[in-house]
Scaffold this active site. Sequence first.
Site, PDB file in Angstrom:
ATOM      1  CB  ILE A   1       8.603  -5.705  -3.913  1.00 30.78           C
ATOM      2  CG1 ILE A   1       9.851  -4.985  -3.400  1.00 30.78           C
ATOM      3  CG2 ILE A   1       8.088  -6.747  -2.923  1.00 30.78           C
ATOM      4  CD1 ILE A   1       9.593  -3.965  -2.341  1.00 30.78           C
TER       5      ILE A   1
ATOM      6  CG  ASN B   1       3.333 -10.675  10.891  1.00 34.69           C
ATOM      7  OD1 ASN B   1       4.090 -11.260  11.660  1.00 34.69           O
ATOM      8  ND2 ASN B   1       2.816 -11.273   9.825  1.00 34.69           N
TER       9      ASN B   1
ATOM     10  CB  VAL C   1       4.894  -7.125   0.533  1.00 33.18           C
ATOM     11  CG1 VAL C   1       6.408  -7.165   0.496  1.00 33.18           C
ATOM     12  CG2 VAL C   1       4.361  -5.965  -0.298  1.00 33.18           C
ATOM     13  CG  ASP C   2       5.398 -12.036   4.982  1.00 25.65           C
ATOM     14  OD1 ASP C   2       6.467 -11.682   5.497  1.00 25.65           O
ATOM     15  OD2 ASP C   2       4.919 -13.173   5.093  1.00 25.65           O
TER      16      ASP C   2
ATOM     17  N   GLY D   1      -1.702  -2.043   2.694  1.00 28.80           N
ATOM     18  CA  GLY D   1      -2.473  -3.225   2.299  1.00 28.80           C
ATOM     19  C   GLY D   1      -3.364  -3.654   3.453  1.00 28.80           C
ATOM     20  CB  VAL D   2      -3.167  -6.660   5.600  1.00 28.40           C
ATOM     21  CG1 VAL D   2      -3.850  -7.207   6.843  1.00 28.40           C
ATOM     22  CG2 VAL D   2      -3.235  -7.684   4.477  1.00 28.40           C
ATOM     23  CE1 TYR D   3      -0.754  -5.736   9.724  1.00 27.06           C
ATOM     24  CE2 TYR D   3       1.171  -4.396  10.103  1.00 27.06           C
ATOM     25  CZ  TYR D   3       0.486  -5.592  10.263  1.00 27.06           C
ATOM     26  OH  TYR D   3       1.060  -6.619  10.976  1.00 27.06           O
TER      27      TYR D   3
END
Length: 174
Positions: free
Chosen positions: A12, A25, A34-35, A122-124
């Site tokens: 992205i 977050n 992504v972040d 993802g992490v979440y």
Amino acid sequence: MSAPFEIMVGRIETLALDAVVNAANRQLAPGSGVDGALRQAAGPRLTEATKRIPPILTGEAVITPGFDAPMKFIIHTAAPIWSDEGPQGAKVAGLAKCYMSSIKMAASRGFESIAFPCLGTGVYAWPRGFACGIAIAACEQALEQAPKLKRIVFCCFTEDDAKIYRDGLGGRLR
Ligand code: ADP
């Protein structure tokens, strides 16, 4: 009017659109996935800019420039964490709100194009198919108030995710 949905497989942070959405977050603190990729592409000015904003609510959307990255703007939104305590309905509403408030932000700026990653998956740790269904339904609903938005790109990281979106969108693809 047919829905302006597109699916792509890719990163992205490479997209030269009006806006891409960051899987942020609530503290807008540097993260992975992504972040991390967007921060790397946008450069240190993004981290400076995001220091002044938090905390944000789950499902809220805030905006920064894309800085050194190719997109004009980055819309930051925080999904609920799948494993958090609390009723599933509230989490579903929170994830849907991420998509709706991002589209609302894009519409308020007159943007024509926006890309979403598979928020929360993802992490979440949201189940991918479940999160995809919420994403599509929320975007369809929000689009009714965003007549100028011509392109909504679901930017999938893997071909497996793209297949889930193709199956979910069926005949509604551009
Ligand atoms: P969350 O914390 O909302 O779960 P993540 O960034 O950990 O957010 O992951 C969200 C989704 O984005 C996952 O499906 C992950 O595979 C995918 N992803 C990770 N990096 C990128 C990238 N550079 N471009 C697009 N999608 C990505």
